[in-house]
Design a protein around this motif. Sequence first.
Motif, PDB file in Angstrom:
ATOM      1  N   ASP A 190       0.857  -1.193   0.000  1.00  0.00           N
ATOM      2  CA  ASP A 190       0.000   0.000   0.000  1.00  0.00           C
ATOM      3  C   ASP A 190       0.886   1.232   0.000  1.00  0.00           C
ATOM      4  N   VAL A 191       0.531   2.233  -0.793  1.00  0.00           N
ATOM      5  CA  VAL A 191       1.351   3.433  -0.944  1.00  0.00           C
ATOM      6  C   VAL A 191       0.510   4.654  -0.574  1.00  0.00           C
ATOM      7  N   PHE A 205      -3.959   5.807   9.155  1.00  0.00           N
ATOM      8  CA  PHE A 205      -3.726   4.706   8.204  1.00  0.00           C
ATOM      9  C   PHE A 205      -2.767   3.677   8.793  1.00  0.00           C
ATOM     10  N   VAL A 206      -1.673   4.128   9.391  1.00  0.00           N
ATOM     11  CA  VAL A 206      -0.702   3.212   9.992  1.00  0.00           C
ATOM     12  C   VAL A 206      -1.355   2.412  11.119  1.00  0.00           C
ATOM     13  N   VAL A 243       6.788   9.656   0.822  1.00  0.00           N
ATOM     14  CA  VAL A 243       5.919   8.541   0.455  1.00  0.00           C
ATOM     15  C   VAL A 243       6.064   7.445   1.493  1.00  0.00           C
ATOM     16  N   LEU A 244       4.942   6.938   1.952  1.00  0.00           N
ATOM     17  CA  LEU A 244       4.916   5.798   2.872  1.00  0.00           C
ATOM     18  C   LEU A 244       4.468   4.566   2.109  1.00  0.00           C
ATOM     19  N   ARG A 245       5.200   3.466   2.264  1.00  0.00           N
ATOM     20  CA  ARG A 245       4.807   2.166   1.725  1.00  0.00           C
ATOM     21  C   ARG A 245       4.653   1.206   2.895  1.00  0.00           C
ATOM     22  N   VAL A 246       3.610   0.397   2.851  1.00  0.00           N
ATOM     23  CA  VAL A 246       3.316  -0.532   3.942  1.00  0.00           C
ATOM     24  C   VAL A 246       2.993  -1.894   3.359  1.00  0.00           C
ATOM     25  N   TRP A 247       3.550  -2.959   3.973  1.00  0.00           N
ATOM     26  CA  TRP A 247       3.200  -4.320   3.595  1.00  0.00           C
ATOM     27  C   TRP A 247       3.366  -5.248   4.789  1.00  0.00           C
ATOM     28  N   THR A 248       2.809  -6.427   4.656  1.00  0.00           N
ATOM     29  CA  THR A 248       2.811  -7.396   5.750  1.00  0.00           C
ATOM     30  C   THR A 248       3.469  -8.688   5.289  1.00  0.00           C
TER      31      THR A 248
END
Length: 312
Positions: A190-191, A205-206, A243-248
């Motif tokens: 997710d960006v 969001f976080v 820019v924030l990128r999030v993954w699991t």
Amino acid sequence: MTGTLPAQDEFVHEGLFYRDTDALVAGLVPFVAGGLAAGEPVLVAMPRAHLDLVHDAVAEPDAVCWADMADAGRNPGRIIPWVLQAFVDRHPGRRVRIVGEPIWVGRSAAEYPACAQHEAMINLAFTGRAATILCPYDAAGLDDTALADAYATHPVLVDAAGRRSSPAYAPSDVVARYNAPLPAPAEPVDVRAYHVDTLPELRRFVASRAAVAGLAADRVADLQIAVTELAANSVAHGGGSGVLRVWTTPEHLVCEIHDGGWLSDPLAGRLTPASDGIGGRGLVIVHALCDLVRVHTTPAGTSVRLHMRRPL
């Protein structure tokens, strides 16, 4: 450094290479006993199994400070400010003696580059400090890369053959080698772009992603603080946005902040600021709160990747 060994009133950083636990204990017990005999405060920070072996072999264990490195140093970026420097600062005006084992068989491939950089940065962080730090390395269990990096990050080597200067000592080369682009995630990402007006939305969001990943409420709060510190730094020093990128992954929730700033100081985030200092605390706080922090920084921009362990 390839010349004479350091004088005893200088900072000393040694790598101890052992091939079994008997050799480990034989190398460390005299080091600890010598520190106590000299009236030096002594800290031993090692993973639990090794910590217990040394604790049981030392004649005066209650006179030593003990720390489980797998906990206190699970994020290698936490070790200098929150373990080593904290111990030195508790004993102003006194020489201290420290055993620190940040690299052991079983450290993950994701953690290792930060470990190697940590060992290299010790030399810069403690120059001029009255301290002796001895770092054990399992010469039978660690791979050739880890051992070669140990020769490059320790000016003094100790093994069955004795004590000598390292002809391969080049810590700045190690810092630079592991300042490499971070590996691309295999998982969906997710960006979110952000700027000063969207920081509250970024925090929400976080928090939602962390809750879905199963993090406990206190760890959600820790991650929010860490991301906010980095995002606020982007706004102030990284071009005003990022820019924030999030993954699991099965093991971690990962958040990566990228902006146009450059961390030109290799010790950024690795030293606790003076108590009366203004600023300089954000990345130190991030290292304290997260389970692993990886950084890639160049004049073209910086990526800081935060790992938070998911519950099993």
